[in-house]
Write a protein that holds these residues in place. Structure first.
Motif: not given
Length: 788
Positions: A219-225, A235-237
């Motif tokens: 599981i990879k976490f992204y801090n974004c909407v 940035q959040y691909k």
């Protein structure tokens, strides 16, 4: 004088000049040089250094320079590693910079140095309440909800594996929070997941929790909407560089639409998820909305009300469902925006009520139908009309909406129901009904009476992020009446002798609380000081919250001259405008004139949340010099009472006591550092708890005679005899008193007040008649209890 001393003196002079001229950054640099020149002077320089740091930190906050703040903080720590004030100032600035985890770390360092530092306790407690809301704990403790999602996710992963038997299943968890649902997808399955969480604190916590449970590689976490996620670029691909097979999106509030589930899923179907025909799935699958109408005097009083005056009226109403047109508002107290939610949330089973219609299906939303979701996402106020039949007579006080959530229809059907009486974590969505009556005396809010077999037509407007109740129509035989709701003041001419005052719903309910306003009436009417009708009586109003208590006093006692203290020029103008439009010539608002002396003062001690008014003590200390020596303060005294309790229900509002609710995943231990100490807004009549002690007195505060020190700080050691049970917390409340027999007890059910509990962080089991030592402390308005 040696060169080192001369350099020290010159640097000191430069530091003071910069301080005087407001050049705090330079002054801070000079102080660091002073400390480097003479480290043995640090105790002498400590207070001045902290003052400079406080001022310079404020400028860094305004410039949003978080990294610079961190750098300078570490430099200061080299000289003042054990200065509590230095660390506390820094924590407060990090808090304002929204760097909550860093602020929490700094507050904890202060408490490690001095566990009794009440300023650090209060700051840390407030911070913890803002990091993780109570509803988050209730959701994580909801075993039925979690079990349904666990089963649904496992079934969908199994089904997707049939389409893609030679590769891992790609999953996106939108609004991941602690990562619970994403971890469900990784248990025993060949999956890769992206967890998307827009809150930076929850994102960091979720990332740590996922790693601690052994899913860091999955599981990879992204801090974004979620709308910032993309398949190949940006940035959040997505790390799997292709569309996902499953999207988990549990962005559901009580009103379904409020957390943005429709725009998020619409974007997912367009940009992130494989087509449904190729196996793409959304979890949950479908929401079925239901509505019913209820009678509830409590809900009515929480959102509507009137206060009479000699020449007009003051309307009090909550901001729920009100879209303000400022060009038509007169005497507005609190400016509002159109972004306020059109509904509120209540656990209706805990509110006195009567259903006056059946609960009927209202709307179905199929999250796995991309075309339907696209249509909803484009909605900009589409009309939606629904009809209900009254099964009995009564007052139409609110429309209540609930939903059934079909989490998955693959494999075993997983269905969650949030109807009235449900024990799930979701409350019900409530649209308060308002009927504005316009007469020659002003406005009034009247309840709408409906007869049995009358028809109620509800006119909703559907937007992508909310459902707005625009109006309701009552049809009784051949007669029909329409009652506008979404903006009830827009279509009514507002006369000059009427002031409209907007407040939070808790304050509205308080001002409609006859026991509360009646208590103040008794204080004023029975006061010997104010009985003298031969001389002009003056009252100083030191209340700091809403203006209603002030306006109530001015309208009820026109022979008193009332001055409301306000240092806020905007509030002063708004308040004075209210008073002028009501022709309350006996009321003026603004700063106090030096030398003024008043016969009496009125103060507002307790917030409706159950907390003490934040500024009550400093306000009294600073201004009681304006009261004549023989004058009075209303209320003059109050007592803080407490009681030891056991309550598993409250435990589950601030902790996760076992892993069974989270399907064996260890989440609770990672949230312990952020466990709030104070739980407020509690209606103990609706909370399961066991009393473990008799009520005991913590302190009695005398506003007229207590010293400033006693008003600001109090510490008491109290011996309490406890019954057998687990000590989970200490419930506390207040008794407001006069010099006579009048009293207002916030624990009395008839007074409809809320209470607070200080939770005990431990596992103390008492035996019958065990003596417990309770340490009570109050620093201004902040209260804490320790059990020794």
């Amino acid at each position: 004088m040696d060169a080192r001393q001369r350099l020290f003196d010159e640097t000191w002079s430069h530091a003071q000049l910069c301080r005087r001229d407001g050049k705090f950054g330079q002054a801070y640099a000079y102080f660091l040089l002073l400390l480097k020149l003479k480290p043995e002077m640090k105790n002498t320089l400590e207070d001045d250094f902290c003052d400079i740091w406080n001022a310079w930190g404020g400028e860094l906050v305004q410039l949003n320079m978080s990294s610079k703040m961190m750098e300078l903080y570490h430099t200061g720590c080299e000289y003042f590693p054990e200065c509590e004030r230095f660390h506390l100032i820094t924590g407060n600035w990090f808090y304002q910079l929204h760097n909550k985890l860093r602020a929490h770390s700094v507050y904890q360092s202060v408490l490690e140095m001095n566990p009794d530092n009440m300023d650090a306790r209060e700051s840390s407690d407030n911070l913890c309440r803002s990091i993780i809301d109570n509803w988050h704990y209730e959701m994580l403790n909801d075993k039925n909800r979690n079990q349904c999602f666990y089963n649904a996710i496992k079934d969908c992963v199994t089904e997707s594996s049939r389409y893609n038997s030679f590769r891992s299943i790609n999953i996106i968890d939108i609004g991941a929070g602690t990562g619970l649902l994403g971890m469900f997808s990784s248990i025993g399955g060949n999956t890769n997941a992206v967890a998307c969480e827009c809150d930076p604190v929850m994102s960091k916590l979720g990332e740590d929790i996922v790693a601690a449970n052994g899913f860091k590689e999955n599981i990879k976490f992204y801090n974004c909407v979620s709308t910032e996620l993309c398949v190949e670029y940006g940035q959040y691909k997505l790390p799997f560089k292709k569309r996902a097979d499953i999207v988990i999106c549990e962005l559901l509030d009580a009103g379904v639409f409020g957390e943005g589930i429709i725009p998020a899923i619409d974007h997912a179907w367009r940009e992130l998820l494989v087509p449904h025909d190729d196996g793409g799935r959304i979890i949950p699958s479908k929401a079925m909305l239901y509505v019913t109408c209820i009678e509830s005097e409590k809900i009515h009083k929480k959102h509507c009300g009137k206060m009479p005056s000699a020449t007009g009226a003051v309307l009090t109403l909550s901001n729920i469902g009100i879209k303000v047109d400022s060009g038509e508002m007169k005497g507005r107290w609190c400016p509002l925006s159109s972004t306020h939610e059109p509904y509120t949330c209540e656990r209706i089973a805990k509110v006195p009520h009567k259903t006056i219609t059946d609960c009927k299906p209202f709307m179905d939303i199929n999250f796995n139908n991309a075309h339907e979701i696209s249509r909803l996402a484009k909605s900009r106020g589409e009309p939606y009309i629904f009809e209900l039949l009254c099964v009995c007579e009564g007052y139409l006080d609110a429309v209540v909406m609930s939903f059934d959530l079909l989490v998955s229809d693959i494999g075993q059907v997983q269905l969650l129901k949030t109807h009235i009486g449900s024990e799930l974590c979701w409350e019900q969505c409530v649209y308060p009904i308002r009927r504005i009556v316009h007469s020659e005396n002003g406005f009034d809010y009247a309840r709408i009476f409906v007869k049995q077999n009358s028809k109620i037509i509800l006119n909703f407007l559907q937007y992508s992020d909310k459902l707005v109740l625009e109006s309701c129509v009552i049809i009784d035989g051949r007669e029909s009446k329409i009652f506008p709701q979404a903006n009830p003041l827009k279509s009514i001419p507002i006369t000059d002798n009427v002031a409209i005052v907007y407040m939070q719903d808790d304050d509205v309910y308080r001002m409609n609380n006859d026991c509360f306003t009646g208590f103040y009436d008794c204080l004023l009417s029975s006061s010997e000081i104010l009985q003298n009708t031969t001389s002009h009586q003056t009252i100083l109003d030191l209340t700091q919250t809403s203006p209603l208590l002030s306006l109530h006093t001015a309208s009820k006692y026109p022979h008193f001259s009332i001055s409301k203290l306000s240092d806020n020029s905007t509030h002063s103008l708004q308040f004075q405008d209210c008073a002028d439009k009501l022709s309350l010539l006996n009321m003026r608002c603004g700063k106090l004139v030096s030398g003024s002396r008043y016969n009496a003062a009125i103060i507002d001690v307790v917030e409706s949340s159950g907390l003490l008014n934040e500024s009550i003590f400093t306000n009294v200390i600073e201004n009681r010099r304006f009261i004549q020596p023989e004058g009075a303060i209303f209320p003059s005294k109050f007592r803080i009472m407490a009681q030891i309790i056991e309550s598993e229900q409250l435990i589950r509002r601030c902790t996760i006591p076992d892993m069974a609710a989270t399907m064996g995943l260890n989440i609770g231990v990672h949230l312990v550092p952020f466990q709030p100490t104070t739980l407020s807004h509690l209606n103990m009549q609706n909370i399961n708890h066991k009393v473990l002690s008799a009520p005991f007195l913590c302190e009695e505060v005398d506003f007229k005679h207590d010293s400033a020190k006693d008003l600001m700080d109090k510490k008491m050691n109290i011996s309490v005899d406890a019954n057998a049970g687990f000590v989970h917390g200490i419930l506390y409340w207040y008794i407001l008193m006069s010099d006579g027999d009048d009293a207002f007890d916030t624990s009395d059910p008839k007074n409809s007040w809320q209470q607070c509990v200080i939770m005990h962080k431990g596992n103390l089991l008492t035996v019958e008649n065990q003596s417990i030592s309770v340490v009570y402390q109050r620093r201004s308005s902040y209260i804490s209890f320790d059990i020794e």
